[in-house]
Write a protein that holds these residues in place. Structure first.
Motif, PDB file in Angstrom:
ATOM      1  N   GLY A 195      50.979  25.390  43.444  1.00 32.10           N
ATOM      2  CA  GLY A 195      51.227  26.792  43.186  1.00 32.10           C
ATOM      3  C   GLY A 195      50.114  27.455  42.393  1.00 32.10           C
ATOM      4  O   GLY A 195      49.071  26.850  42.105  1.00 32.10           O
ATOM      5  N   SER A 196      50.363  28.715  42.032  1.00 32.43           N
ATOM      6  CA  SER A 196      49.361  29.520  41.337  1.00 32.43           C
ATOM      7  C   SER A 196      49.975  30.230  40.133  1.00 32.43           C
ATOM      8  O   SER A 196      51.172  30.521  40.116  1.00 32.43           O
ATOM      9  CB  SER A 196      48.776  30.577  42.279  1.00 32.43           C
ATOM     10  OG  SER A 196      48.107  29.984  43.376  1.00 32.43           O
ATOM     11  N   LEU A 197      49.136  30.499  39.165  1.00 30.54           N
ATOM     12  CA  LEU A 197      49.481  31.326  38.011  1.00 30.54           C
ATOM     13  C   LEU A 197      48.249  32.128  37.630  1.00 30.54           C
ATOM     14  O   LEU A 197      47.114  31.685  37.860  1.00 30.54           O
ATOM     15  CB  LEU A 197      49.899  30.479  36.809  1.00 30.54           C
ATOM     16  CG  LEU A 197      51.291  29.856  36.780  1.00 30.54           C
ATOM     17  CD1 LEU A 197      51.423  28.942  35.568  1.00 30.54           C
ATOM     18  CD2 LEU A 197      52.373  30.921  36.769  1.00 30.54           C
ATOM     19  N   ARG A 198      48.478  33.286  37.023  1.00 28.13           N
ATOM     20  CA  ARG A 198      47.367  34.052  36.461  1.00 28.13           C
ATOM     21  C   ARG A 198      47.644  34.280  34.990  1.00 28.13           C
ATOM     22  O   ARG A 198      48.660  34.891  34.631  1.00 28.13           O
ATOM     23  CB  ARG A 198      47.161  35.387  37.172  1.00 28.13           C
ATOM     24  CG  ARG A 198      45.893  36.071  36.695  1.00 28.13           C
ATOM     25  CD  ARG A 198      45.573  37.340  37.434  1.00 28.13           C
ATOM     26  NE  ARG A 198      46.268  38.494  36.897  1.00 28.13           N
ATOM     27  CZ  ARG A 198      45.819  39.746  36.963  1.00 28.13           C
ATOM     28  NH1 ARG A 198      44.657  39.989  37.548  1.00 28.13           N
ATOM     29  NH2 ARG A 198      46.520  40.737  36.467  1.00 28.13           N
ATOM     30  N   LEU A 199      46.738  33.804  34.162  1.00 25.16           N
ATOM     31  CA  LEU A 199      46.823  34.027  32.728  1.00 25.16           C
ATOM     32  C   LEU A 199      46.014  35.257  32.347  1.00 25.16           C
ATOM     33  O   LEU A 199      44.985  35.542  32.955  1.00 25.16           O
ATOM     34  CB  LEU A 199      46.297  32.814  31.966  1.00 25.16           C
ATOM     35  CG  LEU A 199      46.917  31.459  32.288  1.00 25.16           C
ATOM     36  CD1 LEU A 199      46.331  30.383  31.377  1.00 25.16           C
ATOM     37  CD2 LEU A 199      48.424  31.499  32.182  1.00 25.16           C
ATOM     38  N   MET A 235      40.692  39.425  29.587  1.00 26.24           N
ATOM     39  CA  MET A 235      40.134  38.329  30.374  1.00 26.24           C
ATOM     40  C   MET A 235      41.279  37.676  31.150  1.00 26.24           C
ATOM     41  O   MET A 235      42.415  37.626  30.657  1.00 26.24           O
ATOM     42  CB  MET A 235      39.472  37.308  29.449  1.00 26.24           C
ATOM     43  CG  MET A 235      38.966  36.060  30.143  1.00 26.24           C
ATOM     44  SD  MET A 235      38.111  34.920  29.053  1.00 26.24           S
ATOM     45  CE  MET A 235      39.416  34.383  27.957  1.00 26.24           C
ATOM     46  N   TYR A 236      40.965  37.187  32.333  1.00 28.00           N
ATOM     47  CA  TYR A 236      41.979  36.567  33.179  1.00 28.00           C
ATOM     48  C   TYR A 236      41.545  35.165  33.586  1.00 28.00           C
ATOM     49  O   TYR A 236      40.359  34.850  33.629  1.00 28.00           O
ATOM     50  CB  TYR A 236      42.198  37.404  34.447  1.00 28.00           C
ATOM     51  CG  TYR A 236      42.567  38.837  34.182  1.00 28.00           C
ATOM     52  CD1 TYR A 236      41.601  39.832  34.201  1.00 28.00           C
ATOM     53  CD2 TYR A 236      43.888  39.186  33.901  1.00 28.00           C
ATOM     54  CE1 TYR A 236      41.934  41.154  33.944  1.00 28.00           C
ATOM     55  CE2 TYR A 236      44.226  40.505  33.653  1.00 28.00           C
ATOM     56  CZ  TYR A 236      43.252  41.487  33.672  1.00 28.00           C
ATOM     57  OH  TYR A 236      43.590  42.792  33.421  1.00 28.00           O
ATOM     58  N   LEU A 237      42.524  34.348  33.903  1.00 27.71           N
ATOM     59  CA  LEU A 237      42.260  33.048  34.508  1.00 27.71           C
ATOM     60  C   LEU A 237      43.217  32.899  35.682  1.00 27.71           C
ATOM     61  O   LEU A 237      44.421  32.719  35.473  1.00 27.71           O
ATOM     62  CB  LEU A 237      42.445  31.910  33.508  1.00 27.71           C
ATOM     63  CG  LEU A 237      42.061  30.530  34.044  1.00 27.71           C
ATOM     64  CD1 LEU A 237      40.539  30.447  34.282  1.00 27.71           C
ATOM     65  CD2 LEU A 237      42.488  29.418  33.074  1.00 27.71           C
ATOM     66  N   GLN A 238      42.666  33.021  36.874  1.00 27.35           N
ATOM     67  CA  GLN A 238      43.458  32.797  38.077  1.00 27.35           C
ATOM     68  C   GLN A 238      43.422  31.310  38.390  1.00 27.35           C
ATOM     69  O   GLN A 238      42.337  30.743  38.576  1.00 27.35           O
ATOM     70  CB  GLN A 238      42.890  33.599  39.255  1.00 27.35           C
ATOM     71  CG  GLN A 238      43.611  33.372  40.568  1.00 27.35           C
ATOM     72  CD  GLN A 238      45.035  33.904  40.549  1.00 27.35           C
ATOM     73  OE1 GLN A 238      45.292  35.004  40.058  1.00 27.35           O
ATOM     74  NE2 GLN A 238      45.976  33.121  41.071  1.00 27.35           N
ATOM     75  N   MET A 239      44.580  30.697  38.447  1.00 34.64           N
ATOM     76  CA  MET A 239      44.675  29.260  38.661  1.00 34.64           C
ATOM     77  C   MET A 239      45.409  29.000  39.970  1.00 34.64           C
ATOM     78  O   MET A 239      46.584  29.347  40.100  1.00 34.64           O
ATOM     79  CB  MET A 239      45.416  28.604  37.494  1.00 34.64           C
ATOM     80  CG  MET A 239      44.811  28.916  36.131  1.00 34.64           C
ATOM     81  SD  MET A 239      45.578  27.993  34.781  1.00 34.64           S
ATOM     82  CE  MET A 239      47.222  28.685  34.806  1.00 34.64           C
ATOM     83  N   ASN A 240      44.710  28.430  40.916  1.00 30.75           N
ATOM     84  CA  ASN A 240      45.282  28.102  42.223  1.00 30.75           C
ATOM     85  C   ASN A 240      45.311  26.592  42.422  1.00 30.75           C
ATOM     86  O   ASN A 240      44.621  25.851  41.719  1.00 30.75           O
ATOM     87  CB  ASN A 240      44.454  28.758  43.326  1.00 30.75           C
ATOM     88  CG  ASN A 240      44.431  30.268  43.242  1.00 30.75           C
ATOM     89  OD1 ASN A 240      45.397  30.891  42.801  1.00 30.75           O
ATOM     90  ND2 ASN A 240      43.330  30.865  43.671  1.00 30.75           N
ATOM     91  N   SER A 241      46.075  26.167  43.398  1.00 33.20           N
ATOM     92  CA  SER A 241      46.181  24.735  43.725  1.00 33.20           C
ATOM     93  C   SER A 241      46.419  23.907  42.471  1.00 33.20           C
ATOM     94  O   SER A 241      45.749  22.895  42.230  1.00 33.20           O
ATOM     95  CB  SER A 241      44.905  24.264  44.435  1.00 33.20           C
ATOM     96  OG  SER A 241      44.680  25.009  45.612  1.00 33.20           O
ATOM     97  N   LEU A 242      47.370  24.331  41.699  1.00 36.25           N
ATOM     98  CA  LEU A 242      47.623  23.675  40.418  1.00 36.25           C
ATOM     99  C   LEU A 242      48.097  22.243  40.607  1.00 36.25           C
ATOM    100  O   LEU A 242      48.815  21.924  41.574  1.00 36.25           O
ATOM    101  CB  LEU A 242      48.640  24.474  39.613  1.00 36.25           C
ATOM    102  CG  LEU A 242      48.047  25.719  38.917  1.00 36.25           C
ATOM    103  CD1 LEU A 242      49.142  26.697  38.550  1.00 36.25           C
ATOM    104  CD2 LEU A 242      47.254  25.305  37.702  1.00 36.25           C
ATOM    105  N   LYS A 243      47.700  21.395  39.668  1.00 35.49           N
ATOM    106  CA  LYS A 243      48.045  19.979  39.674  1.00 35.49           C
ATOM    107  C   LYS A 243      48.798  19.641  38.393  1.00 35.49           C
ATOM    108  O   LYS A 243      48.630  20.323  37.372  1.00 35.49           O
ATOM    109  CB  LYS A 243      46.765  19.138  39.741  1.00 35.49           C
ATOM    110  CG  LYS A 243      45.875  19.454  40.918  1.00 35.49           C
ATOM    111  CD  LYS A 243      44.573  18.649  40.837  1.00 35.49           C
ATOM    112  CE  LYS A 243      43.651  18.973  42.000  1.00 35.49           C
ATOM    113  NZ  LYS A 243      42.389  18.189  41.934  1.00 35.49           N
TER     114      LYS A 243
END
Length: 123
Positions: free
Chosen positions: A16-20, A79-87
């Motif tokens: 999944g994905s999250l955006r911080l 500032m953002y951190l887009q996190m995809n393909s989370l493990k």
């Protein structure tokens, strides 16, 4: 002084994905770099990604290259951190931090820190 507040953490399944987000306020005008750090239980806080405020250059630790993207919105001082393909190994508390000096690789190089936001990736 610079104040930082993270948001956007949560529980997500692997893949999944999250955006911080990291909202900055105060005397932000002479920030050199802003970074995202991650701390898993029982482990040291480690650098995940950095963005350099003057030119938008970026750095990523090897384990997140191709999956995470750091970006900024100057108008919003965010500032953002887009996190995809989370493990599952991405699980931890994520902190944003601001550095005024030209050193940026270690936690000690950053003068200002947010309180952190928890990211949990289930398998």
């Amino acid at each position: 002084q610079v104040q930082l507040v993270e948001s956007g953490g949560g529980l997500v399944q692997a893949g999944g994905s999250l955006r911080l987000s990291c909202a900055a306020s105060g005397r932000t005008f002479n920030t050199y770099a802003m970074g995202w750090f991650r701390q898993a239980p029982g482990k040291e806080r480690g650098l995940v990604a950095v963005i350099f405020w003057n030119n938008g250059g970026t750095y990523y630790t090897n384990s997140v290259k191709g999956r995470f993207t750091v970006s900024r919105d100057n108008a919003k001082n965010t500032m953002y951190l887009q996190m995809n393909s989370l493990k599952p190994e991405d699980t931890g508390v994520y902190y944003c931090a601001a550095a005024r000096g030209t050193e940026w690789y270690g936690p000690g190089d950053y003068e200002y820190w947010g309180p952190g936001t928890q990211v949990t990736v289930s398998s």
